[in-house]
Design an enzyme around this catalytic site. Structure first.
Site, PDB file in Angstrom:
ATOM      1  N   SER B 212       0.699  -1.227  -0.035  1.00 60.74           N
ATOM      2  CA  SER B 212       0.084  -0.070   0.011  1.00 60.74           C
ATOM      3  C   SER B 212       0.831   1.202  -0.026  1.00 60.74           C
ATOM      4  O   SER B 212       1.942   1.198   0.548  1.00 60.74           O
ATOM      5  CB  SER B 212      -0.904  -0.211   1.088  1.00 60.74           C
ATOM      6  OG  SER B 212      -0.962   0.869   2.181  1.00 60.74           O
ATOM      7  N   HIS B 226      -2.378   7.145  -4.792  1.00 56.72           N
ATOM      8  CA  HIS B 226      -2.542   5.886  -4.128  1.00 56.72           C
ATOM      9  C   HIS B 226      -2.875   4.611  -4.698  1.00 56.72           C
ATOM     10  O   HIS B 226      -3.132   4.618  -5.687  1.00 56.72           O
ATOM     11  CB  HIS B 226      -3.915   6.482  -3.308  1.00 56.72           C
ATOM     12  CG  HIS B 226      -4.418   5.182  -2.308  1.00 56.72           C
ATOM     13  ND1 HIS B 226      -5.512   4.676  -2.829  1.00 56.72           N
ATOM     14  CD2 HIS B 226      -3.964   4.543  -1.181  1.00 56.72           C
ATOM     15  CE1 HIS B 226      -5.702   3.560  -1.982  1.00 56.72           C
ATOM     16  NE2 HIS B 226      -4.641   3.388  -1.066  1.00 56.72           N
ATOM     17  N   TYR B 229      -2.535  -3.196  -3.156  1.00 53.28           N
ATOM     18  CA  TYR B 229      -2.874  -4.340  -3.774  1.00 53.28           C
ATOM     19  C   TYR B 229      -2.832  -5.279  -2.469  1.00 53.28           C
ATOM     20  O   TYR B 229      -2.151  -5.354  -1.988  1.00 53.28           O
ATOM     21  CB  TYR B 229      -2.316  -4.978  -4.995  1.00 53.28           C
ATOM     22  CG  TYR B 229      -2.576  -4.040  -6.168  1.00 53.28           C
ATOM     23  CD1 TYR B 229      -3.822  -4.235  -7.005  1.00 53.28           C
ATOM     24  CD2 TYR B 229      -1.600  -3.248  -6.411  1.00 53.28           C
ATOM     25  CE1 TYR B 229      -3.963  -3.484  -8.079  1.00 53.28           C
ATOM     26  CE2 TYR B 229      -2.071  -2.188  -7.564  1.00 53.28           C
ATOM     27  CZ  TYR B 229      -3.100  -2.334  -8.380  1.00 53.28           C
ATOM     28  OH  TYR B 229      -3.478  -1.666  -9.219  1.00 53.28           O
ATOM     29  N   ARG B 230      -3.855  -6.501  -2.419  1.00 47.96           N
ATOM     30  CA  ARG B 230      -3.757  -7.116  -1.167  1.00 47.96           C
ATOM     31  C   ARG B 230      -4.563  -8.558  -1.741  1.00 47.96           C
ATOM     32  O   ARG B 230      -5.239  -8.778  -2.563  1.00 47.96           O
ATOM     33  CB  ARG B 230      -4.658  -6.729  -0.202  1.00 47.96           C
ATOM     34  CG  ARG B 230      -6.071  -6.254  -0.644  1.00 47.96           C
ATOM     35  CD  ARG B 230      -6.878  -5.407   0.478  1.00 47.96           C
ATOM     36  NE  ARG B 230      -8.104  -5.255  -0.283  1.00 47.96           N
ATOM     37  CZ  ARG B 230      -8.509  -3.968  -1.045  1.00 47.96           C
ATOM     38  NH1 ARG B 230      -7.683  -3.265  -1.190  1.00 47.96           N
ATOM     39  NH2 ARG B 230      -9.669  -3.712  -1.577  1.00 47.96           N
ATOM     40  N   GLU B 387       0.397   6.046  13.938  1.00 48.83           N
ATOM     41  CA  GLU B 387       1.186   6.549  12.960  1.00 48.83           C
ATOM     42  C   GLU B 387       1.165   5.654  11.527  1.00 48.83           C
ATOM     43  O   GLU B 387       1.562   6.692  10.573  1.00 48.83           O
ATOM     44  CB  GLU B 387       2.611   6.787  13.415  1.00 48.83           C
ATOM     45  CG  GLU B 387       2.666   7.812  14.734  1.00 48.83           C
ATOM     46  CD  GLU B 387       2.500   9.200  13.873  1.00 48.83           C
ATOM     47  OE1 GLU B 387       2.758   9.213  12.950  1.00 48.83           O
ATOM     48  OE2 GLU B 387       1.990   9.980  14.897  1.00 48.83           O
ATOM     49  N   SER B 388       0.897   4.478  11.637  1.00 45.27           N
ATOM     50  CA  SER B 388       0.848   3.774  10.128  1.00 45.27           C
ATOM     51  C   SER B 388      -0.375   4.236   9.587  1.00 45.27           C
ATOM     52  O   SER B 388      -0.444   4.127   8.222  1.00 45.27           O
ATOM     53  CB  SER B 388       1.065   2.180  10.440  1.00 45.27           C
ATOM     54  OG  SER B 388       2.402   2.111  10.892  1.00 45.27           O
TER      55      SER B 388
END
Lengths: 425, 425
Positions: B212, B226, B229-230, B387-388
């Site tokens: 990502s 942006h 892919y998952r 934060e991520s």
């Protein structure tokens, strides 16, 4: 700032809508004036709730009745509805709405201490809006832009905005007055906190009036402040008050904390509270700390608090006492904030300090977009006036990956206080 | 950028969680290595889901089982569970988890075309992450900061961040691999889209891997991009694949629109799609336009789109075909974006244009905080690594009351296209 933010509250938004306005660009008034136009109480949402060209009210549509004309089950119960039947006009029966009653009362006798609370609250917030705006203009040196709007079904408001002033980056002081109707679902939810609400009606007129404000100064030493006081009332079919309650609060959000400012701000509010009930300040200070919290940041308060309350009705104290309390709270705003802004607005600051303020503004955005019930409700309401809802957002904000303040710094101390709110007085 | 944003999808998040990581500051690896530690499939959430010191995975806790040990109803069904019973150790029965199987397979034979899809997807995204980071470093001239993390129960990831670069204001390219377990509620919801899921189990192991990315350039002429892919998979108690699916997409968000860029970007993606199915591009382009939309802004798209898809499983095409499709999509990113950023990164711009970019960044923040399902899920997950999740937010953003672009300006044209998405190819 947002009328929805304005109306935000822990309990109110479990069940209840907020006020938003559709202000006009410029200061022209809407041509359709309240009280000159017949409205149908309990009529459909497109009349009572939907946007109308250029000067509509929004934010309550989720609560409007789904019926399209009179709520027939009510007719037999409501003497005044029957008395105002208009033969041959189908749907023929029109009772004066509370908006019409209020407009008539204002024309006939103005607003006095014996007027309905609706009119007294409206007069009170409008008077205080002008007073606050005048004081803030003295501080800033620039003028607010004022948008006045009225809505056909009754009510209206004034949006006062100062953008890119000398002292304030963005400042909004708004009032709104809304007459509308609530559906069965909304009534059922509200009854949880207000047993006075009649459960056996399909719909019900309501009134809401509020003042709401957010000030974001340029100088990182000068704190952001948020304020909102509001009054809500429902009416039976006879136009008499059914349930009513007050809500509101005021809270401070510094980027750099000056203990003396925090103490002064809290003490001023506490003094206002103590005049009415010694339990109010501790109770509403806690409520404020709990509500204005970025839970997703590990429980970090948005600011150093103040007070926050909602649903204060006859179970709490009588209407006169609560109105006097709300008046004193709002009255404590200028003495609470003006000395602080005067002291901080011209302080020297570094680029580093400005960047920290911007990061804190990022947190303000996070709270308002992610957690604030009023804002969330507004954003989910089709046709809501987004510019009013998002007026509470700062002009600029910043997000920095893995930013951590230096050990022992003022920034770090602020964070530790936001993680565990302090008793200031 | 956020692993949650990364995992965002219209349907996935009706039922499904997203990946977030708890990256370490610096590049040190967690000391507990996957595959060296026995895990209990179907054990409680604090083991499978909760944060662990310094390098945990988050984001799936809502889906974990609520049981505290083995899920007993499953024992009789699962031969491999029975085969691995450890007498005298209560709760005694431990079957190798898919994390353990995968770790063993990797050690014994590496990752080849005949490896399980889990391992192939992991290898594929990690390889592409490094390739993309290398290309972006060439464009920017500054290096990404890389954080590697592993989680005790299996899986891990790499967070690559470039903040305040020469070209990019903020850039994140992240991969994550997660092994965890799903509870009955989550399984039931997922079955709506994936009938292959066994409905009669208390809990179920899952695997998720994704890449990502969000890039926010400094120059207002250069668009934000942006990508995500998952691959998601569930395993039966025998460790065999139960249900699986692919999701992802890539979309462009310019502040100033260059038609040639939009055409090039869309054409590159369309070419990748067309190799697999002529219906994919139109279908997934539409899905993208629908998903990345600020509904509260009167239906204003976040950007000029690209593609977006989710839940592509055996009902769509076979696994090899869909993996090849995801590979080609990801492969089209560099040829789609690099020529655009090269052309725009050094263009001259005015203060006015920078301010407009900042207003558009404000809209980006609004979408991500208000609408993105992945971000919302992450923010609601206790202990999630904020934060991520919020790495997708720009470094700076702006909100201006009642801003309206000039008639006939480029800003106005962009807005009109965002209100009614265009077919670019």
């Amino acid at each position: 700032m947002s009328y929805l933010t304005a109306m935000s509250s822990v309990r109110l938004f479990k069940s209840l809508p907020a006020l938003t306005i559709r202000a006009k660009n410029g200061t022209s008034k809407a041509s359709i004036r309240s009280g000159r136009q017949r409205t149908r109480p309990f009529s459909n949402s497109s009349q009572h709730m939907g946007p109308t060209s250029g000067h509509a009210l929004h934010g309550f549509s989720g609560l409007s009745t789904s019926g399209t004309a009179l709520s027939l089950p009510l007719i037999g119960l409501a003497a005044c509805v029957i008395l105002t039947l208009i033969p041959g006009n189908s749907p023929a029966m029109e009772a004066p709405s509370i908006a019409e009653r209020d407009a008539l009362a204002k024309r006939e006798s103005g607003v006095t201490d014996s007027s309905p609370m609706r009119l007294r609250m409206e007069a009170f917030i409008k008077e205080n809006q002008q007073k606050i705006v005048a004081e803030l203009e003295k501080v800033d040196g620039k003028k607010f832009l004022q948008d006045t709007w009225q809505r056909p079904a009754g009510g209206g408001g004034i949006t006062c905005v100062l953008q890119d002033g000398n002292v304030f980056e963005k400042a909004g002081v708004n009032t709104s007055v809304v007459y509308g109707s609530l559906g069965r679902g909304a009534i059922a939810k509200m009854r949880v906190n207000h047993p006075a609400l009649d459960p056996d009606v399909e719909s019900m007129e309501f009134f809401a009036a509020g003042i709401s404000m957010v000030l974001h100064p340029h100088n990182p030493m000068a704190p952001t402040v948020h304020l909102n006081y509001r009054y809500f009332e429902t009416a039976g079919p006879d136009g008499k008050t059914n349930a009513w309650w007050f809500g509101g609060g005021c809270d401070l959000t510094p980027a750099y904390l000056f203990d003396e400012d925090a103490i002064h701000f809290h003490k001023t509010i506490k003094d206002a509270c103590d005049k009415h009930d010694k339990n109010y300040y501790p109770r509403f200070k806690k409520w404020c700390d709990e509500y204005f919290n970025n839970k997703h940041r590990g429980g970090e308060s948005r600011g150093i608090g103040g007070i926050f309350f909602d649903d204060l009705d006859e179970q709490e104290k009588d209407q006169e006492q609560l109105f006097a309390f709300a008046q004193d709270c709002l009255g404590s705003f200028l003495p609470g904030y003006i000395p602080i802004i005067e002291k901080r607005k011209d302080m020297p600051y570094t680029e580093h300090e400005k960047a920290w303020q911007q990061l804190r503004r990022g947190r303000y955005v996070e709270f308002n977009l992610v957690h604030d019930r009023g804002t969330k409700f507004g954003l989910e309401t089709p046709g809501a006036r987004i510019e009013s809802i998002l007026m509470s957002l700062p002009l600029t904000a910043r997000w920095q990956y893995m930013h951590e303040p230096e050990k022992g710094s003022r920034e770090e101390r602020l964070l530790s206080i936001l993680k565990s709110p302090k008793e200031w007085v």
